[in-house]
Design a protein around this motif. Structure first.
Motif, PDB file in Angstrom:
ATOM      1  N   GLY A   1       0.804  -1.208   0.000  1.00  0.00           N
ATOM      2  CA  GLY A   1       0.000   0.000   0.000  1.00  0.00           C
ATOM      3  C   GLY A   1       0.840   1.261   0.000  1.00  0.00           C
ATOM      4  N   ARG A   2       0.145   2.392  -0.018  1.00  0.00           N
ATOM      5  CA  ARG A   2       0.848   3.673  -0.044  1.00  0.00           C
ATOM      6  C   ARG A   2       1.635   3.856   1.239  1.00  0.00           C
ATOM      7  NH1 ARG A   2      -1.378   9.692  -1.773  1.00  0.00           N
ATOM      8  NH2 ARG A   2       0.711  10.633  -1.787  1.00  0.00           N
ATOM      9  N   PRO A   3       2.917   4.221   1.133  1.00  0.00           N
ATOM     10  CA  PRO A   3       3.697   4.441   2.352  1.00  0.00           C
ATOM     11  C   PRO A   3       3.269   5.727   3.060  1.00  0.00           C
ATOM     12  CG  PRO A   3       5.034   4.905   0.401  1.00  0.00           C
ATOM     13  CD  PRO A   3       3.723   4.343  -0.087  1.00  0.00           C
ATOM     14  N   VAL A   4       3.092   5.610   4.362  1.00  0.00           N
ATOM     15  CA  VAL A   4       2.672   6.740   5.196  1.00  0.00           C
ATOM     16  C   VAL A   4       3.680   6.888   6.330  1.00  0.00           C
ATOM     17  CG1 VAL A   4       0.878   7.648   6.720  1.00  0.00           C
ATOM     18  CG2 VAL A   4       0.237   6.373   4.649  1.00  0.00           C
ATOM     19  N   VAL A   5       4.371   8.020   6.375  1.00  0.00           N
ATOM     20  CA  VAL A   5       5.279   8.326   7.467  1.00  0.00           C
ATOM     21  C   VAL A   5       4.492   8.966   8.592  1.00  0.00           C
ATOM     22  CG1 VAL A   5       7.113   9.899   8.196  1.00  0.00           C
ATOM     23  CG2 VAL A   5       7.428   8.494   6.184  1.00  0.00           C
TER      24      VAL A   5
ATOM     25  N   SER B   1      -0.561  16.600  16.936  1.00  0.00           N
ATOM     26  CA  SER B   1       0.054  17.597  17.805  1.00  0.00           C
ATOM     27  C   SER B   1       1.395  18.035  17.204  1.00  0.00           C
ATOM     28  CB  SER B   1       0.181  17.036  19.229  1.00  0.00           C
ATOM     29  OG  SER B   1       0.456  18.055  20.160  1.00  0.00           O
ATOM     30  N   LEU B   2       2.508  17.900  17.920  1.00  0.00           N
ATOM     31  CA  LEU B   2       3.793  18.290  17.335  1.00  0.00           C
ATOM     32  C   LEU B   2       4.107  17.446  16.107  1.00  0.00           C
ATOM     33  CD1 LEU B   2       6.230  20.119  17.442  1.00  0.00           C
ATOM     34  CD2 LEU B   2       7.281  18.586  19.111  1.00  0.00           C
ATOM     35  N   GLY B   3       3.607  16.211  16.081  1.00  0.00           N
ATOM     36  CA  GLY B   3       3.756  15.397  14.883  1.00  0.00           C
ATOM     37  C   GLY B   3       3.049  15.999  13.686  1.00  0.00           C
ATOM     38  N   GLY B   4       1.943  16.708  13.929  1.00  0.00           N
ATOM     39  CA  GLY B   4       1.263  17.406  12.854  1.00  0.00           C
ATOM     40  C   GLY B   4       2.117  18.527  12.287  1.00  0.00           C
ATOM     41  N   PHE B   5       2.795  19.253  13.163  1.00  0.00           N
ATOM     42  CA  PHE B   5       3.749  20.264  12.700  1.00  0.00           C
ATOM     43  C   PHE B   5       4.786  19.628  11.801  1.00  0.00           C
ATOM     44  CE2 PHE B   5       8.128  21.656  13.383  1.00  0.00           C
ATOM     45  CZ  PHE B   5       8.089  22.940  12.839  1.00  0.00           C
ATOM     46  N   HIS B   6       5.389  18.517  12.258  1.00  0.00           N
ATOM     47  CA  HIS B   6       6.424  17.861  11.469  1.00  0.00           C
ATOM     48  C   HIS B   6       5.890  17.451  10.097  1.00  0.00           C
ATOM     49  CE1 HIS B   6       9.589  17.845  14.394  1.00  0.00           C
ATOM     50  NE2 HIS B   6       8.919  17.126  15.277  1.00  0.00           N
ATOM     51  N   ALA B   7       4.701  16.855  10.059  1.00  0.00           N
ATOM     52  CA  ALA B   7       4.148  16.397   8.787  1.00  0.00           C
ATOM     53  C   ALA B   7       3.996  17.548   7.799  1.00  0.00           C
ATOM     54  CB  ALA B   7       2.802  15.709   9.025  1.00  0.00           C
ATOM     55  N   VAL B   8       3.427  18.651   8.246  1.00  0.00           N
ATOM     56  CA  VAL B   8       3.201  19.795   7.362  1.00  0.00           C
ATOM     57  C   VAL B   8       4.515  20.470   6.989  1.00  0.00           C
ATOM     58  CG1 VAL B   8       2.175  22.105   7.265  1.00  0.00           C
ATOM     59  CG2 VAL B   8       0.847  20.169   8.134  1.00  0.00           C
ATOM     60  N   HIS B   9       5.385  20.640   7.960  1.00  0.00           N
ATOM     61  CA  HIS B   9       6.660  21.315   7.693  1.00  0.00           C
ATOM     62  C   HIS B   9       7.521  20.502   6.725  1.00  0.00           C
ATOM     63  CE1 HIS B   9      10.166  23.748   8.231  1.00  0.00           C
ATOM     64  NE2 HIS B   9      10.808  22.855   8.958  1.00  0.00           N
TER      65      HIS B   9
ATOM     66  N   LEU C   1       6.069  20.940   3.258  1.00  0.00           N
ATOM     67  CA  LEU C   1       6.385  22.253   2.693  1.00  0.00           C
ATOM     68  C   LEU C   1       7.848  22.351   2.286  1.00  0.00           C
ATOM     69  CD1 LEU C   1       4.345  24.493   5.149  1.00  0.00           C
ATOM     70  CD2 LEU C   1       4.090  24.501   2.663  1.00  0.00           C
ATOM     71  N   ARG C   2       8.714  21.735   3.055  1.00  0.00           N
ATOM     72  CA  ARG C   2      10.149  21.774   2.748  1.00  0.00           C
ATOM     73  C   ARG C   2      10.507  20.832   1.600  1.00  0.00           C
ATOM     74  NH1 ARG C   2      14.348  24.745   4.958  1.00  0.00           N
ATOM     75  NH2 ARG C   2      15.478  22.944   5.782  1.00  0.00           N
ATOM     76  N   ARG C   3       9.869  19.649   1.560  1.00  0.00           N
ATOM     77  CA  ARG C   3      10.230  18.641   0.573  1.00  0.00           C
ATOM     78  C   ARG C   3       8.981  18.026  -0.068  1.00  0.00           C
ATOM     79  NH1 ARG C   3      15.398  16.616   0.470  1.00  0.00           N
ATOM     80  NH2 ARG C   3      14.613  15.781  -1.502  1.00  0.00           N
ATOM     81  N   PRO C   4       8.248  18.808  -0.841  1.00  0.00           N
ATOM     82  CA  PRO C   4       7.069  18.243  -1.499  1.00  0.00           C
ATOM     83  C   PRO C   4       7.419  17.194  -2.551  1.00  0.00           C
ATOM     84  CG  PRO C   4       7.507  20.443  -2.324  1.00  0.00           C
ATOM     85  CD  PRO C   4       8.423  20.237  -1.147  1.00  0.00           C
ATOM     86  N   ASP C   5       8.676  17.151  -2.976  1.00  0.00           N
ATOM     87  CA  ASP C   5       9.097  16.085  -3.881  1.00  0.00           C
ATOM     88  C   ASP C   5       9.059  14.732  -3.185  1.00  0.00           C
ATOM     89  OD1 ASP C   5      11.195  17.209  -2.276  1.00  0.00           O
ATOM     90  OD2 ASP C   5      12.676  16.097  -3.458  1.00  0.00           O
ATOM     91  N   LEU C   6       9.239  14.721  -1.864  1.00  0.00           N
ATOM     92  CA  LEU C   6       9.207  13.487  -1.087  1.00  0.00           C
ATOM     93  C   LEU C   6       7.846  13.243  -0.446  1.00  0.00           C
ATOM     94  CD1 LEU C   6      12.630  13.792   0.791  1.00  0.00           C
ATOM     95  CD2 LEU C   6      12.165  12.680  -1.403  1.00  0.00           C
ATOM     96  N   PHE C   7       7.209  14.324   0.035  1.00  0.00           N
ATOM     97  CA  PHE C   7       5.944  14.218   0.778  1.00  0.00           C
ATOM     98  C   PHE C   7       4.920  15.171   0.163  1.00  0.00           C
ATOM     99  CE2 PHE C   7       9.568  13.890   3.776  1.00  0.00           C
ATOM    100  CZ  PHE C   7       9.467  12.540   4.103  1.00  0.00           C
ATOM    101  N   PRO C   8       4.281  14.784  -0.943  1.00  0.00           N
ATOM    102  CA  PRO C   8       3.350  15.711  -1.605  1.00  0.00           C
ATOM    103  C   PRO C   8       2.004  15.851  -0.908  1.00  0.00           C
ATOM    104  CG  PRO C   8       3.425  13.624  -2.772  1.00  0.00           C
ATOM    105  CD  PRO C   8       4.479  13.552  -1.710  1.00  0.00           C
ATOM    106  N   VAL C   9       1.726  14.974   0.066  1.00  0.00           N
ATOM    107  CA  VAL C   9       0.470  15.053   0.820  1.00  0.00           C
ATOM    108  C   VAL C   9       0.801  14.960   2.303  1.00  0.00           C
ATOM    109  CG1 VAL C   9      -1.761  13.980   1.309  1.00  0.00           C
ATOM    110  CG2 VAL C   9      -0.868  13.971  -1.034  1.00  0.00           C
ATOM    111  N   ALA C  10       0.175  15.813   3.098  1.00  0.00           N
ATOM    112  CA  ALA C  10       0.298  15.741   4.554  1.00  0.00           C
ATOM    113  C   ALA C  10      -1.080  15.901   5.176  1.00  0.00           C
ATOM    114  CB  ALA C  10       1.241  16.811   5.092  1.00  0.00           C
ATOM    115  N   ILE C  11      -1.361  15.055   6.160  1.00  0.00           N
ATOM    116  CA  ILE C  11      -2.591  15.154   6.952  1.00  0.00           C
ATOM    117  C   ILE C  11      -2.171  15.375   8.400  1.00  0.00           C
ATOM    118  CG2 ILE C  11      -4.704  14.006   7.698  1.00  0.00           C
ATOM    119  CD1 ILE C  11      -4.502  12.239   5.203  1.00  0.00           C
TER     120      ILE C  11
END
Length: 247
Positions: free
Chosen positions: A26-30, A118-126, A129-139
């Motif tokens: 399945g789709r990898p989710v960090v 929480s702080l993990g949400g900050f990490h996901a979005v940040h 934003l920094r590397r959309p080539d690696l993480f094009p979607v964040a929840i």
């Protein structure tokens, strides 16, 4: 469940961090943990069980990470700039070591999605934003997006700036902004209930969503009701609501 130790190589911060994998296709989710959290927390708090139907169906493959927050954002012994510099080490570990591991472990499975609470949400979005080539979607569930609010003190220089989306998003422009507009999809969920305002999550989620939307970056703001608190049962419901459409 499979646990892996992936070394972190950085002066003064050299120690292995854990990655725990749930699922085999399945789709990898960090998954970034809450403040100071460990890779096992997502399962211990019921999030993996909540996503079991997607995991069992082969739609997602979770990679839950340790944090390094005790040396960066949660480290009150050092000033703001030093915390941000320590975060640089964590960022390199994620973008270099973790991403390489995921690509080798899940070849051909598509782009990586980032999530966290929480702080993990900050990490996901940040990270997105920094590397959309690696993480094009964040929840993000109940993220807080302004590190300058986190009991910081002292000097805040370039590292603090580039790791604070509330500061750098208004300055985005040119080809970088065009790239983000074409590549990125962010989902910011937050409740209006207990501890969402006190933690800064509700006001900074609203503020960041406004800044992103002003820049034309694809951002969904999903506010839950007055009973939706800053807690795991609500985060379970929020991730179950949003993740299926991306996998």
């Amino acid at each position: 469940m499979d646990r892996y130790e992936i070394p972190l190589f950085s002066p003064g911060l050299d120690r292995p961090l854990s990655v725990i994998r749930y699922g085999h296709w399945g789709r990898p989710v960090v998954v970034f943990p809450t403040s100071g959290g460990r890779a096992a927390d997502y399962a211990d708090r019921g999030m993996v069980d909540a996503l079991a139907p997607l995991i069992d169906a082969g739609r997602v493959k979770l990679y839950c990470l340790d944090s390094l927050d005790h040396l960066s954002w949660s480290n009150k012994a050092v000033d703001h700039e030093t915390r941000a510099q320590h975060h640089d080490s964590y960022e390199r570990w994620v973008t270099d070591e973790v991403v390489r591991f995921i690509r080798e472990d899940s070849p051909g499975s598509g782009d990586i999605l980032a999530t966290g609470c929480s702080l993990g949400g900050f990490h996901a979005v940040h990270f997105a934003l920094r590397r959309p080539d690696l993480f094009p979607v964040a929840i993000a569930n109940s993220g807080a997006y302004d590190p300058s609010w986190w009991s910081t003190w002292g000097y805040a220089g370039l590292a603090a700036y580039v790791h604070n989306p509330m500061w750098y998003v208004p300055d985005l422009g040119g080809e970088r902004l065009d790239w983000l507009r074409s590549r990125l999809h962010l989902v910011l969920t937050v409740g209006r209930g207990p501890f969402e305002t006190e933690t800064g999550c509700l006001p900074t989620t609203r503020a960041l969503a406004s800044r992103l939307q002003d820049k034309g970056i694809h951002c969904e703001l999903d506010e839950w009701g007055d009973d939706a608190s800053h807690d795991w049962p609500w985060w379970q419901r929020q991730i179950v609501h949003h993740l299926p459409r991306f996998c």
